[in-house]
Each structure stands twice: as structure tokens, then as C-alpha cells.
Design an enzyme around this catalytic site. Structure first.
Site, PDB file in Angstrom:
ATOM      1  N   CYS A   1      41.956  50.498  32.458  1.00 19.83           N
ATOM      2  CA  CYS A   1      42.243  49.056  32.628  1.00 19.83           C
ATOM      3  C   CYS A   1      42.723  48.399  31.336  1.00 19.83           C
ATOM      4  CB  CYS A   1      41.019  48.325  33.151  1.00 19.83           C
ATOM      5  SG  CYS A   1      40.503  48.921  34.751  1.00 19.83           S
TER       6      CYS A   1
ATOM      7  N   HIS B   1      42.352  40.850  31.602  1.00 13.96           N
ATOM      8  CA  HIS B   1      42.278  41.866  32.658  1.00 13.96           C
ATOM      9  C   HIS B   1      41.407  41.304  33.783  1.00 13.96           C
ATOM     10  CE1 HIS B   1      41.622  45.375  34.941  1.00 13.96           C
ATOM     11  NE2 HIS B   1      40.396  45.592  34.516  1.00 13.96           N
TER      12      HIS B   1
ATOM     13  N   ASN C   1      41.253  44.258  41.213  1.00 12.20           N
ATOM     14  CA  ASN C   1      41.435  44.928  39.919  1.00 12.20           C
ATOM     15  C   ASN C   1      42.560  45.960  40.049  1.00 12.20           C
ATOM     16  OD1 ASN C   1      41.277  46.524  37.638  1.00 12.20           O
ATOM     17  ND2 ASN C   1      39.041  46.715  37.668  1.00 12.20           N
TER      18      ASN C   1
HETATM   19  N1  ACO Z   1      28.787  44.812  49.440  1.00  9.98           N
HETATM   20  C1  ACO Z   1      27.491  44.525  49.651  1.00  9.98           C
HETATM   21  N2  ACO Z   1      26.484  44.969  48.855  1.00  9.98           N
HETATM   22  C2  ACO Z   1      26.844  45.731  47.803  1.00  9.98           C
HETATM   23  C3  ACO Z   1      28.183  46.070  47.534  1.00  9.98           C
HETATM   24  C4  ACO Z   1      29.167  45.576  48.413  1.00  9.98           C
HETATM   25  N3  ACO Z   1      30.490  45.846  48.213  1.00  9.98           N
HETATM   26  N4  ACO Z   1      28.205  46.834  46.422  1.00  9.98           N
HETATM   27  C5  ACO Z   1      26.947  46.966  45.990  1.00  9.98           C
HETATM   28  N5  ACO Z   1      26.115  46.298  46.833  1.00  9.98           N
HETATM   29  C6  ACO Z   1      24.662  46.192  46.747  1.00  9.98           C
HETATM   30  C7  ACO Z   1      24.047  47.381  46.053  1.00  9.98           C
HETATM   31  O1  ACO Z   1      23.822  48.449  46.961  1.00  9.98           O
HETATM   32  C8  ACO Z   1      22.754  46.785  45.523  1.00  9.98           C
HETATM   33  O2  ACO Z   1      21.827  46.741  46.585  1.00  9.98           O
HETATM   34  P1  ACO Z   1      20.290  47.103  46.321  1.00  9.98           P
HETATM   35  O3  ACO Z   1      19.814  46.044  45.348  1.00  9.98           O
HETATM   36  O4  ACO Z   1      19.692  47.006  47.684  1.00  9.98           O
HETATM   37  O5  ACO Z   1      20.297  48.477  45.739  1.00  9.98           O
HETATM   38  C9  ACO Z   1      23.132  45.345  45.192  1.00  9.98           C
HETATM   39  O6  ACO Z   1      24.341  45.074  45.936  1.00  9.98           O
HETATM   40  C10 ACO Z   1      23.394  45.118  43.717  1.00  9.98           C
HETATM   41  O7  ACO Z   1      24.272  46.144  43.237  1.00  9.98           O
HETATM   42  P2  ACO Z   1      24.792  46.152  41.763  1.00  9.98           P
HETATM   43  O8  ACO Z   1      25.722  47.312  41.567  1.00  9.98           O
HETATM   44  O9  ACO Z   1      23.636  46.055  40.829  1.00  9.98           O
HETATM   45  O10 ACO Z   1      25.623  44.760  41.738  1.00  9.98           O
HETATM   46  P3  ACO Z   1      26.172  43.953  40.526  1.00  9.98           P
HETATM   47  O11 ACO Z   1      25.664  42.583  40.558  1.00  9.98           O
HETATM   48  O12 ACO Z   1      26.073  44.710  39.226  1.00  9.98           O
HETATM   49  O13 ACO Z   1      27.739  43.846  40.878  1.00  9.98           O
HETATM   50  C11 ACO Z   1      29.826  44.890  40.246  1.00  9.98           C
HETATM   51  C12 ACO Z   1      28.495  45.044  40.994  1.00  9.98           C
HETATM   52  C13 ACO Z   1      30.629  43.782  40.912  1.00  9.98           C
HETATM   53  C14 ACO Z   1      30.580  46.199  40.333  1.00  9.98           C
HETATM   54  C15 ACO Z   1      29.568  44.492  38.767  1.00  9.98           C
HETATM   55  O14 ACO Z   1      28.591  45.321  38.226  1.00  9.98           O
HETATM   56  C16 ACO Z   1      30.803  44.595  37.906  1.00  9.98           C
HETATM   57  O15 ACO Z   1      31.758  43.842  38.043  1.00  9.98           O
HETATM   58  N6  ACO Z   1      30.838  45.516  36.924  1.00  9.98           N
HETATM   59  C17 ACO Z   1      31.951  45.621  35.989  1.00  9.98           C
HETATM   60  C18 ACO Z   1      33.210  46.158  36.581  1.00  9.98           C
HETATM   61  C19 ACO Z   1      34.267  46.227  35.507  1.00  9.98           C
HETATM   62  O16 ACO Z   1      34.400  45.347  34.692  1.00  9.98           O
HETATM   63  N7  ACO Z   1      35.017  47.281  35.408  1.00  9.98           N
HETATM   64  C20 ACO Z   1      35.886  47.382  34.218  1.00  9.98           C
HETATM   65  C21 ACO Z   1      37.099  47.905  34.343  1.00  9.98           C
HETATM   66  S1  ACO Z   1      37.429  48.984  35.684  1.00  9.98           S
HETATM   67  C22 ACO Z   1      38.304  50.336  35.054  1.00  9.98           C
HETATM   68  O17 ACO Z   1      38.383  50.557  33.873  1.00  9.98           O
HETATM   69  C23 ACO Z   1      38.918  51.290  36.035  1.00  9.98           C
END
Ligand code: ACO
Length: 320
Positions: free
Chosen positions: A114, A247, A277
Site C-alpha cells: 500500500c 492512503h 483500499n
Molecule cells: N463484519 C462483521 N464483523 C467482523 C468483520 C466484518 N467484516 N470483520 C471482523 N469482524 C468481527 C471479528 O470477528 C471480531 O469479532 P469477535 O470480537 O467476536 O471476535 C470483531 O469484529 C472485532 O474484530 P477486529 O479484527 O478486532 O476489528 P477491528 O476493530 O480491529 O477492525 C480492521 C478491523 C477494520 C481490519 C482494522 O483493524 C484495521 O483497519 N486495521 C488496519 C488495516 C490497514 O491499515 N491496513 C494497511 C494497509 S493494507 C496493505 O498494506 C495491503
């Protein structure tokens, strides 16, 4: 006299197939509300089965060339930032070169996921300043949908396909252009966000795996460092920034960076809500979007930043 790498044209391309959160497959067991609250994403565009990274890159490049009023024969370097090449080798940039009908110069791919576009801009800037090329196409293009596990709701909802491009020209006696770039990596984050395939390991393409929380935590504090350090390096104060062109991984990460810079939301270009993304394509897509709708004008000071798998992160400060 100092040589500056000036952006003289921008272009972008999105595939036709727009998939809103409500249109995602039911088996993902997700919801529009969850996706918007955690990421800000409402929709993404997905490439057609016979549409490749090079096809989208060529469309974005043609649009950028059109704005710059140049032809492919005026270009002597192409750098393609991508993690989703058409083939393992040769470089997809060479395929773009031939599809554009450009017969001279050189073309190569660069991989920083990214952060690819930030790295590619910095690379192109160095080559132009060294005199190795005069006019460059810097492209970010991705078919991220081909790397998704469509049974994994933690990653499948986050990504989209698309391409963005800029034409960079070496110019003298101007205060426009790339003022500075900052590039960082930390390989300790390798396993937090990766694709579990590759030619030398599994001989398969693989799918994305991400420890979302750990990536989020690192992104927020390392981007703070990336924007603070580049301002210091270029001796620019945060009040001078006209636009943040980040980004587009997650609106909450962007908001944290804007807050650090004291930038109101009106000064931040958001396209992740509609594009999701698109990895290395997201910054040039956002830039082109804001240039075309008239927000970003010649002379504006823009700050681009990205955080990615690797971990790899960085920023570019650009006078448009
Ligand atoms: N729909 C519904 N529920 C979901 C989903 C979904 N799509 N995805 C995860 N959940 C659930 C999980 O199962 C979990 O449930 P549980 O508590 O019962 O186990 C709960 O939601 C929380 O999951 P987390 O993964 O902890 O959610 P979080 O608040 O961290 O959000 C996210 C996830 C959006 C991916 C976030 O962590 C994020 O944006 N991370 C950074 C991503 C990023 O910046 N990437 C960088 C570049 S990408 C690249 O380089 C290719």
C-alpha cells in the site's frame, strides 16, 4: 540550477463493477454498519475476470498523458507500483510500455504494497534528479480482489481494484514539484500482513492474511512519525499544508493523522468510502479525484502518506 520533479498530469481508472457493502456475498456474514463504523468503506470496484492490472494502469496512464498534453513517445521511464502484477515476471511495467506503444526508455515494477506509490514517487524523483530520465509515468495499479479469500470477512470487505497515474517532468527554475520524500520499513512486521503464497515458497499466488489490530496500532503511530519527520526535513510547518492525500485503508487511521497535523476534515481527500483500499493505487486515485473536481489547484502544497505490509510506510511533500 535545482531540478524538480513536477506533476504535470494526473489520471485514474476504476473498473465498471461497483460493489456496495449491501451487495457483498451473504456468506461473509457482515453488515454495512460494521464495515462503515470500523473503516468508513461503503463500496469498492472489482475488475472484470479478463481485466488485468496492466489494462487498468494503461487507462490511468492515458488519462494522465492527455492532461499533460504528451504522447507515450514523450515518456522515457515508467515505474509501476503494484503487488498484483499480471505475471510473476517480467515486470508488468514493460507490458504497459508496449500497450502504450512506447518504444524507448525503461520500465520497471516496484513493490511496497500500500506504500508502493509513495516509494515509486520517491524513486522517480531521484532518477529524474540524476538525469536518468526526463519525463516519467508513475503508476499505482492493483487487482487486489485476486488476492482475497472470499470466505474471510476480516479482509474481503476491505479491498478494491483500480489504478492511478501521474506524469512527472524534470524542470529547472520552478518552486513546484516533489519537495521531499521519507521512506521507512521494519521487517519485524512481515507476518502481521502478508499474502501466504509466492513463487519461492508455495508456488501459488496465495491470499491476504492480516492481524488487523496490530496493523492499525502500528499505522497510527508510524504515520504520525512519517508526517512529522517530513515536515521537519523540508522545513515546512503544518499550517502550510493545503491538502492531505492519504492512503485510503481506514478512515479512522486517516482521521488520527489529520488530527496530529491539526488539519480539518475539509482539507483531507477521502475516497476510501467509495473505492475501499486499492493499495498502491489509492493515493494517485485520490489525487486525480481531487484535481479533477477542482479542489487541488496548481501551487497547492500536498502531503501524501501511506502505511503497508512489510511494514513499509512513508510520505511525499509536493508543491502541485
Ligand atoms: N463484519 C462483521 N464483523 C467482523 C468483520 C466484518 N467484516 N470483520 C471482523 N469482524 C468481527 C471479528 O470477528 C471480531 O469479532 P469477535 O470480537 O467476536 O471476535 C470483531 O469484529 C472485532 O474484530 P477486529 O479484527 O478486532 O476489528 P477491528 O476493530 O480491529 O477492525 C480492521 C478491523 C477494520 C481490519 C482494522 O483493524 C484495521 O483497519 N486495521 C488496519 C488495516 C490497514 O491499515 N491496513 C494497511 C494497509 S493494507 C496493505 O498494506 C495491503
Amino acid at each position: 540550477m535545482t531540478i524538480r520533479s513536477v506533476i504535470i498530469g494526473t489520471g485514474s481508472y476504476l473498473p465498471k463493477n461497483r460493489v456496495a457493502n449491501h451487495d457483498l456475498p451473504e456468506h461473509l456474514n457482515t453488515s454495512h454498519e460494521w464495515i462503515v463504523e470500523r473503516t468508513g468503506i461503503c463500496a469498492r470496484y472489482l475488475a472484470a475476470p479478463d481485466e488485468y492490472t496492466s489494462d487498468m494502469a494503461v487507462e490511468a496512464a492515458k488519462r494522465a498523458l492527455n492532461v499533460a498534453k504528451l504522447t507515450p513517445q514523450d515518456i522515457d521511464m515508467i515505474i509501476l507500483a503494484t503487488s498484483t502484477p499480471d505475471h510473476t515476471f517480467p515486470a508488468t511495467a514493460t507490458r504497459i510500455q508496449s500497450k502504450l506503444g512506447m518504444s524507448k526508455g525503461f520500465a520497471f515494477d516496484q513493490s511496497a504494497v500500500c506504500s508502493g506509490f509513495v516509494f515509486a514517487l520517491a524513486t522517480a524523483d531521484t532518477y529524474l534528479k540524476q538525469g536518468m530520465a526526463k519525463t516519467a509515468l508513475v503508476i499505482g495499479a492493483e487487482t487486489m480482489s485476486r488476492l482475497l479469500d472470499w470466505t474471510d470477512r476480516k479482509t474481503a470487505v476491505l479491498f478494491g481494484d483500480g489504478a492511478g497515474a501521474v506524469v512527472l517532468q524534470a524542470q529547472q527554475g520552478t518552486d513546484r514539484g516533489i519537495l521531499g520524500s521519507l521512506l521507512r520499513t521494519d521487517g519485524c512486521g512481515y507476518d502481521e500482513l502478508y499474502v501466504n503464497g509466492g513463487p519461492s515458497t508455495t508456488q501459488t499466488t496465495g491470499v491476504i492474511h492480516m492481524n488487523g489490530r496490530e496493523v492499525f496500532r502500528n499505522a497510527v503511530h508510524r504515520l504520525e512519525e512519517a508526517v512529522e519527520d517530513i515536515l521537519q526535513q523540508c522545513d515546512v510547518s503544518q499550517e502550510e499544508i493545503d491538502w492531505l492525500v492519504p492512503h485510503q485503508a481506514n478512515k479512522r487511521i486517516i482521521d488520527a493523522t489529520a488530527k496530529k497535523l491539526g488539519l480539518p476534515d475539509e482539507k483531507v481527500i477521502h475516497t476510501g468510502n467509495d473505492h475501499a483500499n486499492t493499495s498502491s493505487a489509492s493515493i494517485p486515485l485520490a489525487l486525480d479525484h481531487a484535481v479533477r473536481d477542482g479542489r487541488i489547484q496548481q501551487g497547492d502544497l500536498i502531503l501524501c502518506e501511506a502505511f503497508a505490509g512489510g511494514f513499509a510506510w512513508g510520505s511525499n511533500l509536493i508543491r502541485m
